[in-house]
Design a protein around this motif. Structure first.
Motif, PDB file in Angstrom:
ATOM      1  N   PRO A  76       0.800  -1.224   0.000  1.00 19.56           N
ATOM      2  CA  PRO A  76       0.000   0.000   0.000  1.00 19.56           C
ATOM      3  C   PRO A  76       0.837   1.280   0.000  1.00 19.56           C
ATOM      4  O   PRO A  76       0.475   2.260  -0.663  1.00 19.56           O
ATOM      5  CB  PRO A  76      -0.816  -0.132   1.301  1.00 19.56           C
ATOM      6  CG  PRO A  76      -0.931  -1.595   1.517  1.00 19.56           C
ATOM      7  CD  PRO A  76       0.366  -2.176   1.035  1.00 19.56           C
ATOM      8  N   TYR A  79       2.220   1.817  -3.619  1.00 14.36           N
ATOM      9  CA  TYR A  79       1.185   2.199  -4.574  1.00 14.36           C
ATOM     10  C   TYR A  79       0.736   3.648  -4.354  1.00 14.36           C
ATOM     11  O   TYR A  79       0.524   4.398  -5.311  1.00 14.36           O
ATOM     12  CB  TYR A  79      -0.025   1.266  -4.458  1.00 14.36           C
ATOM     13  CG  TYR A  79       0.328  -0.197  -4.524  1.00 14.36           C
ATOM     14  CD1 TYR A  79       1.370  -0.653  -5.322  1.00 14.36           C
ATOM     15  CD2 TYR A  79      -0.380  -1.135  -3.778  1.00 14.36           C
ATOM     16  CE1 TYR A  79       1.697  -2.007  -5.387  1.00 14.36           C
ATOM     17  CE2 TYR A  79      -0.058  -2.486  -3.837  1.00 14.36           C
ATOM     18  CZ  TYR A  79       0.983  -2.909  -4.631  1.00 14.36           C
ATOM     19  OH  TYR A  79       1.293  -4.245  -4.675  1.00 14.36           O
ATOM     20  N   CYS A 375      -5.222   3.348  -1.758  1.00  9.16           N
ATOM     21  CA  CYS A 375      -4.806   2.498  -2.880  1.00  9.16           C
ATOM     22  C   CYS A 375      -5.842   2.459  -3.996  1.00  9.16           C
ATOM     23  O   CYS A 375      -5.487   2.408  -5.180  1.00  9.16           O
ATOM     24  CB  CYS A 375      -4.501   1.094  -2.385  1.00  9.16           C
ATOM     25  SG  CYS A 375      -3.005   1.006  -1.373  1.00  9.16           S
TER      26      CYS A 375
END
Length: 454
Positions: A76, A79, A375
């Motif tokens: 996470p 990203y 995300c």
């Protein structure tokens, strides 16, 4: 200690180990209490499961696509960083790290609670605290030995924890009473539940607990064999496995025990097993709960070290958190996190601030959902700034996944409640001074390096 990526062993986590990490981190102590929480809602809980399972699969598809785009360590964090820059990535990592070690404190204490079935002496507060801390450091030592040791332990624990759940889930359908799962009248719903719409929303929020951790395979991406293929498959498959086990076993328990009995049960799976197969079933499920807690603890301890490592590599946390030992493990991150979890267990074990600790548990859920919102938005950001990387058909499909995932994340965040959101926001803001300090340190180090080279 080695700090370079060359020291990290790659290819040590295959599909089944990644799947065990996903399933193991989701199926923890909470599932063994969930039937009691859902009992008052009867058949409405099935609608809640439908919503939360659908939302979890959408989130799993989101992480699967993000892992294909960039299979970087940190999951996470990576990203969000790629989508919105270092500051947003840092905030995501900060909240996710807190979710990991705050949740581990609860898992460790719950593990000892189940052990009391076999060792009544653990009701003594000192022994309880000592055993909980011992479990934390046992899992820490396993993880310090590298991905190979972690994978072996996680595969075994995940397989063992599924046995009692599937046993109750399968046998329960042979003693199933459909009337126990009827849809209650509005007047029969718990006080404050409102109408059916609100009741379904409540059950969906309760079942959300069961899916926190679906993104686990994305975090240790550096140690995964063929991560662009393995992580997406393990994430989606693991989420589907967990959803199937949840619905099969929890619904079976709701059909075995009358609602008025189930709602008062503090060990619903064990009580159902006692009805189905006798006293030995009660102890079997208690043992399964211990194993489930240990497996979840082992998996989340792994993430405790991996989350700060990726962030520290980018200069957003102290450099020591990025250092690895001879097994390629972020030892400092594991040790620092272990100390923090130990401190939380000590606070709870002393009986002080118990109410605060209960708030922290809800805070752990809230901080677990925040990275999902980051995300899903990051996927939409990638589609907006790099449209040429996707075909028109794929772009339309991913826009749908991203929008639904973001809406579900916001709705789930709302479902954690005002108190958790309040404390969660304070935790989020408390991390900003550390980010600012790291930016100052990075600037000073860069200036020192320039002066030294001139």
């Amino acid at each position: 200690m080695a700090t370079g990526e060359g020291a990290k062993p790659r290819g040590r986590m295959g599909f089944w180990t990644c799947t065990a990490l996903v399933v193991g981190n989701m199926i923890g102590s909470g599932v063994f209490l969930l039937p009691s929480s859902l009992a008052a809602y009867g058949g409405l809980s099935l609608f809640g499961w439908l919503i939360s399972s659908t939302g979890a699969v959408i989130l799993a598809l989101t992480f699967a696509r993000l892992a294909r785009l960039n299979p970087s360590a940190g999951g996470p964090y990576a990203y969000t960083r790629d989508g919105f820059g270092s500051f947003a990535g840092y905030l995501c990592a900060w909240t996710y790290w807190k979710a990991a070690w705050i949740g581990n404190a609860a898992i460790a204490v719950t593990l000892v609670g189940y052990l009391q079935v076999f060792i009544p002496a653990l009701r003594d507060p000192v022994l309880m605290v000592a055993t909980a801390i011992g479990a934390i450091w046992l899992c820490t030592l396993i993880n310090l030995r590298g991905i190979g040791a972690f994978g072996l332990a996680q595969n075994i624990l995940t397989a063992l924890k599924l046995i009692p759940l599937l046993l109750v889930g399968i046998l329960g359908w042979f003693s199933f009473h459909p009337e126990y799962l009827r849809i209650p009248e509005v007047s029969e719903l718990p006080p404050g539940a409102g109408g059916y719409a609100n009741a379904i929303a409540t059950t969906a929020a309760l079942t959300l607990w069961s899916f926190i951790g679906l993104e686990s395979a994305t975090v240790p991406a550096d140690d995964v064999d063929n991560p662009k293929r393995t992580i997406p498959r393990a994430t989606v498959f693991g989420t589907l496995v967990a959803a199937g086990v949840y619905i099969l076993s929890i619904t079976a328990v709701q059909g075995v025990l009358p609602p008025e009995v189930l709602v008062r049960s503090t060990a619903p799976f064990a009580d159902a097993a006692r009805v189905l197969v006798g006293e030995w079933g009660y102890h079997l499920v208690a043992a399964g709960a211990v194993i489930a807690c240990l497996g979840a603890l082992n998996g989340w301890v792994l993430l405790q070290g991996q989350i700060p490592m990726a962030t520290a590599r980018d200069g957003l946390l102290p450099e020591s958190l990025a250092q690895t030992n001879k097994y390629g493990v972020p030892a400092h991150g594991l040790l620092v996190s272990g100390v923090l979890v130990t401190a939380l267990v000590l606070v709870d074990g002393q009986g002080d601030l118990v109410d605060v600790f209960n708030v922290i548990i809800l805070l752990g859920t809230m901080t677990g959902v925040v990275p999902y919102a980051f995300c899903t938005a990051a996927l939409l950001q990638q589609l907006a700034v790099k449209p040429g990387d996707f075909s028109e058909r794929e772009r339309a499909r991913l826009v749908g996944i991203g929008v639904l995932g973001f809406v579900y994340s916001i709705w789930a965040l709302y479902g954690t409640g005002q108190q958790a959101i309040f404390w969660g926001f304070l935790v989020l803001m408390a991390g900003i001074p550390l980010y600012t300090w790291r930016q100052w340190r990075n600037r000073v180090q860069a200036e020192t390096a320039v002066r030294a080279s001139s």
